[in-house]
Design an enzyme around this catalytic site. Structure first.
Site, PDB file in Angstrom:
ATOM      1  N   SER A  99       0.920  -1.232  -0.102  1.00  0.00           N
ATOM      2  CA  SER A  99      -0.038   0.052   0.161  1.00  0.00           C
ATOM      3  C   SER A  99       0.712   1.213   0.044  1.00  0.00           C
ATOM      4  O   SER A  99       1.401   1.274  -0.965  1.00  0.00           O
ATOM      5  CB  SER A  99      -1.028   0.037   1.004  1.00  0.00           C
ATOM      6  OG  SER A  99      -1.925   0.952   1.178  1.00  0.00           O
ATOM      7  N   ASP A 244      -3.530   6.329  -3.307  1.00  0.00           N
ATOM      8  CA  ASP A 244      -2.337   5.596  -2.417  1.00  0.00           C
ATOM      9  C   ASP A 244      -1.442   4.649  -3.365  1.00  0.00           C
ATOM     10  O   ASP A 244      -1.916   4.324  -4.512  1.00  0.00           O
ATOM     11  CB  ASP A 244      -2.907   5.142  -1.294  1.00  0.00           C
ATOM     12  CG  ASP A 244      -3.765   4.054  -1.223  1.00  0.00           C
ATOM     13  OD1 ASP A 244      -4.085   3.656  -2.469  1.00  0.00           O
ATOM     14  OD2 ASP A 244      -3.941   3.172  -0.435  1.00  0.00           O
ATOM     15  N   ASP A 246      -1.401   1.427  -3.674  1.00  0.00           N
ATOM     16  CA  ASP A 246      -2.032   0.355  -4.443  1.00  0.00           C
ATOM     17  C   ASP A 246      -3.645   0.709  -4.970  1.00  0.00           C
ATOM     18  O   ASP A 246      -4.244  -0.002  -5.604  1.00  0.00           O
ATOM     19  CB  ASP A 246      -2.207  -0.931  -3.616  1.00  0.00           C
ATOM     20  CG  ASP A 246      -2.971  -0.652  -2.394  1.00  0.00           C
ATOM     21  OD1 ASP A 246      -3.139   0.558  -1.814  1.00  0.00           O
ATOM     22  OD2 ASP A 246      -3.869  -1.634  -1.692  1.00  0.00           O
ATOM     23  N   ASP A 248      -6.241   1.663  -3.937  1.00  0.00           N
ATOM     24  CA  ASP A 248      -7.633   1.304  -3.486  1.00  0.00           C
ATOM     25  C   ASP A 248      -8.106   2.541  -2.626  1.00  0.00           C
ATOM     26  O   ASP A 248      -9.385   2.392  -2.176  1.00  0.00           O
ATOM     27  CB  ASP A 248      -7.605   0.129  -2.627  1.00  0.00           C
ATOM     28  CG  ASP A 248      -6.652  -0.066  -1.452  1.00  0.00           C
ATOM     29  OD1 ASP A 248      -6.022   1.023  -1.266  1.00  0.00           O
ATOM     30  OD2 ASP A 248      -6.824  -0.768  -0.371  1.00  0.00           O
TER      31      ASP A 248
END
Length: 455
Positions: A99, A244, A246, A248
């Site tokens: 992340s 962010d 990743d 999501d």
């Protein structure tokens, strides 16, 4: 030698420093254990742009195929693109990402078929136990006589089509939008999802680079949206979006360069999802979201349900109540029509649709959804978390105008304010969130609580 997974396997995922805490041989064991615990005969695997991600994903695939499972590799993707693949293909999935963590970290987000979460209480503990055993004694022979196969598949176009089918963007006015991908996976997904929409896209840091050369890919930290805020103003843009690492989570900046509260976005999307569902439905929100959220849900015919902080709790409540939508203060947004999984991209499309469907600026549109003054999350380092929580309860006990609840930490509610104080699970921290009807009251309550916490 047995692997020490105590610092690697978290409540909701696997995350640690590569290669200090984990490496490809350990990833291979995780792949084998994941297949055994889920009893899967086929899985899907994706990964982000971190330098270590492709190797870890391939090692996980080797472990999975060795236990007889067929593997579909979807390659570079956002976490919600992996959830899409898990849902659309009805397969358990593994996403290799850390992340917003620094470049030396990596991790695995796991889900069962249909993007159902895998966490500490839903299989992750069993996976950890197997990996620890196998790291010490070796991987036992697989029951399967034939190893699984590996195929590759690109899901990006189908992912984009699915999202666009859930939001009415036909007929919106042209908008100028600045997008800061933070060198993360938003740089991969945004061009395809936004293609063909009436958007003047101003890209920032779209180059996929897991070393994050420009800033951390964590838009909830104000220092990481400084560039975006400045660019929105310089471009005269209608809004800014920050993803962010990743991709999501999505954070929104209005035309004035001001950050938009994720609670305001939650309220706006809740109203739109309720309208899509005939003015009926349950909306999940965690206990740190603004009072605005349940108010807007009720005003639009829905039923709000309050839950603890954490995506596993949100997803469990989504499933239990058949909820149409859920939102968190951390800019995670969950949709029934996305297998109850979180997707910041779908929330971003809702914001674009709402803004483009009327003539006013974003700040004006959001006024109806942003009704209170919040402190944001304030962390305090304390030696004894329990003692400080007890001291706070004692400070407010006996007052006729307050009530307490302990759904998650301690929430104290007054006539025109509330605060929540929670202990971190991983650090010696207490996390404080305060909200009130006006800035003066919020500041007074915040300072009063902090004086006791930091005494």
């Amino acid at each position: 030698m047995v692997a020490d997974l105590s610092q690697l396997v978290k409540a909701y995922d696997v995350r640690g420093v590569v290669p200090d805490q984990w490496d490809e041989p350990l990833a291979e064991l995780f792949g084998a254990a994941f297949v055994q615990v889920t009893a899967a005969d086929a899985i899907v695997i994706g990964h982000d742009m971190r330098p270590s991600s492709p190797g870890l994903a391939d090692a996980f695939a080797r472990g999975a195929t060795a236990r007889g499972a067929d593997v579909t590799l979807i390659g570079l993707c956002s976490t919600d693109q992996l959830y899409y693949a898990s849902g659309a293909m009805d397969l358990p999935g593994a996403m290799f990402t850390a992340s917003h963590n620094p470049a030396r970290y990596n991790g695995i987000k796991l889900c069962r078929a249909g993007a159902a979460p895998v966490g500490q209480d839903t299989g992750l503990t069993e996976i950890r136990t197997l990996v620890e055993q196998w790291s010490e004694h070796g991987l036992p022979a697989a029951a399967a006589t034939t190893p699984g196969t590996v195929t590759e598949r690109d899901t990006l176009t189908d992912y984009a089509a699915h999202l666009l089918g859930l939001v009415g963007l036909d007929g919106i006015r042209p908008l100028k939008v600045v997008v800061d991908a933070g060198n993360g996976m938003g740089g991969h997904t945004v061009p395809t999802v936004f293609a063909g929409l009436p958007l003047d896209l101003v890209p920032m840091y779209f180059e996929l680079d897991g070393t994050f050369p420009n800033h951390e890919a964590n838009p909830l930290d104000p220092k990481n949206i400084v560039d975006l805020r400045a660019r929105v103003l310089a471009e005269g843009a209608d809004l800014g979006l920050a993803f962010d690492g990743d991709a999501d989570r999505c954070f929104v900046v209005d035309e004035r360069g001001e950050g938009v509260s994720p609670s305001a976005v939650t309220a706006l999307v809740a109203a739109r999802e309720l309208a899509r569902n005939g003015g009926e439905g349950t909306v999940i929100h965690n206990l740190i979201t603004s009072w605005s959220v349940p108010e807007v849900v009720r005003e639009n015919g829905g039923t709000p349900v309050r839950t603890r902080v954490g995506h596993s709790f949100i997803k469990a409540e989504m499933a239990e109540h058949g909820a149409i939508f859920g939102g968190e203060h951390s800019a995670h947004y969950y949709f029934r029509d996305f297998w109850n999984a979180d997707t910041g991209m779908l929330a971003a499309l809702h914001v674009l649709a709402a803004l483009g469907g009327q003539e006013g600026p974003l700040s004006g549109l959001l006024d109806r959804y942003d009704r209170y003054k919040g402190s944001g999350e304030i962390n305090s380092t304390v030696a004894d978390q329990a003692a400080r929580l007890t001291a706070i309860r004692a400070a407010y006990d006996g007052r006729d105008d307050v009530r307490f609840d302990e759904l998650d930490g301690l929430t104290v509610t007054g006539p025109d304010w509330w605060f929540n104080l929670r202990a971190s699970n991983t650090e010696p921290l207490l996390r404080l969130n305060v909200e009130a009807r006006d800035e003066k009251t919020m500041t007074a309550v915040r300072d009063e609580v902090l004086a006791v916490v930091r005494a």
